[in-house]
Design a protein around this motif. Structure first.
Motif: not given
Length: 383
Positions: A29-43
């Protein structure tokens, strides 16, 4: 009596299996959350294209440093930013401007584990330990830039060494270890599923929603992970982890480097250590060398990006990638190698953690102001 003993053992085994499964789940979940934040910021920020637009008005080393820090904080990935910089250098961006950018990327990438540490905010003692372990990375990188940027501006030694090495090795960099990045394939389905759910939100607003949801997942998963870690990190399990990380500085630096090369993300590597610090499994002093190894390991992405450049620009692209590598190696050697500098990041991190645990607003102000507002204001003022 024997049956009762066997029953007790079976229950104990089931509990251990359940607890370790819970650890794996919350780590995921932490990995998914970090990836989600990263993808969100990029978008939200326009990703690579946005980063290129940001870098267009870099006019001097100071502005370039701030741009590197701000862009990385926005995109949540120094790997993305340094890869963009490699491409820009190959396209004609002066190395003298690119070098401060990669140094700034080192500063900006530390925001992720600082966000993760906020997941412990409800428990004062936990938050103090987690925030200290997160910000020791910040202070080390700030000290590294304070030492090496002026030296580089005056003497250009990083560029000189990197150019010499690039000239020797150009054409021999066809090896790629991108296949070792197993984290992205693991998290991509979950992040993609979340994107599908949020697809009704238009444009960059979906990116903002992903950032918010990612941070919420971090808060929940880190809190839960900390509770489970207290149960499982006893006995042999704790000893094994201590042998890898807490055994000494060399083991810590090596572990941080190897893990980060494998996952190609220093943010991921260091973020997973913060719950361990918050739970009291490791101290800031023990995690400190691990974060230094993560700094070195993350340079692999820029080196890989340089292998994608062909023709006359390949040597200059490899040069800036090697500058990133040399900067991080020299920073570890100098700062961690000299006794009077070695403990400065720990002292500063502990002091900030004490203040932040007493006043949570100051901790929040540090994150928002230090990584976004202050660099933005200083950048505009320096133009």
């Amino acid at each position: 009596m024997s049956n009762k003993t066997e029953s007790t053992v079976e229950i104990s085994i089931r509990k251990k299996i359940f607890n370790w499964a819970a650890v794996a789940f919350f780590v995921y979940l932490v990995l998914v959350a970090v990836s989600t934040v990263s993808s969100g910021f990029k978008l939200f920020s326009g990703g690579t294209a946005g980063a290129k637009e940001i870098f267009e008005f870099a006019t001097n080393p100071f502005v370039a440093l701030l741009l590197g820090a701000l862009a990385t904080a926005l995109v949540q990935s120094s790997s993305t930013v340094t890869s963009v910089i490699v491409g820009l250098v190959a396209g004609g961006l002066p190395i003298g401007i690119a070098i401060p950018m990669v140094m700034g990327a080192n500063i900006g990438t530390t925001i992720t584990n600082t966000i993760v540490s906020i997941g412990h905010v409800r428990d004062k003692a936990e938050f103090k330990r987690a925030f200290s372990a997160a910000t020791v990375h910040d202070f080390f990188n700030l000290i590294a830039v304070a030492i090496f940027l002026p030296l580089e501006i005056v003497f250009g030694f990083l560029q000189t060494i990197a150019q010499y090495c690039a000239h020797l090795f150009v054409g021999d960099t066809d090896l790629s270890i991108k296949s070792l990045n197993f984290i992205k394939p693991l998290t991509k389905p979950a992040v993609g599923f979340l994107k599908d759910i949020l697809s009704f939100i238009p444009g960059s607003n979906m990116g903002l929603a992903m950032v918010v949801i990612g941070i919420l997942i971090i808060l929940v998963s880190v809190t839960s992970l900390g509770k489970v870690l207290r149960k499982v990190m006893v006995g042999r399990a704790k000893d094994i982890l201590h042998n890898a990380i807490g055994r000494g500085p060399i083991a810590g630096i090596t572990s941080g480097t190897v893990v980060t090369v494998m996952v190609q993300s220093s943010s991921t590597t260091t973020s997973l250590m913060i719950p361990l610090a918050g739970s009291g499994v490791f101290t800031t002093k023990q995690i400190y060398p691990f974060t230094l190894g993560a700094n070195i390991g993350t340079t692999i992405t820029a080196l890989l990006a340089a292998t994608a450049i062909s023709g006359a620009a390949s040597e200059v692209a490899l040069t800036i990638a090697l500058v990133h590598f040399l900067f991080n190696v020299f920073a570890v050697v100098v700062i961690f190698g000299l006794p009077f500098l070695r403990d400065l990041p720990i002292i500063a991190a502990d002091k900030l953690a004490r203040i932040g645990s007493e006043n949570k607003f100051i901790a929040l102000l540090y994150v928002i102001g230090g990584f976004f507002i202050l660099p933005g204001i200083m950048m505009l003022a320096a133009r």
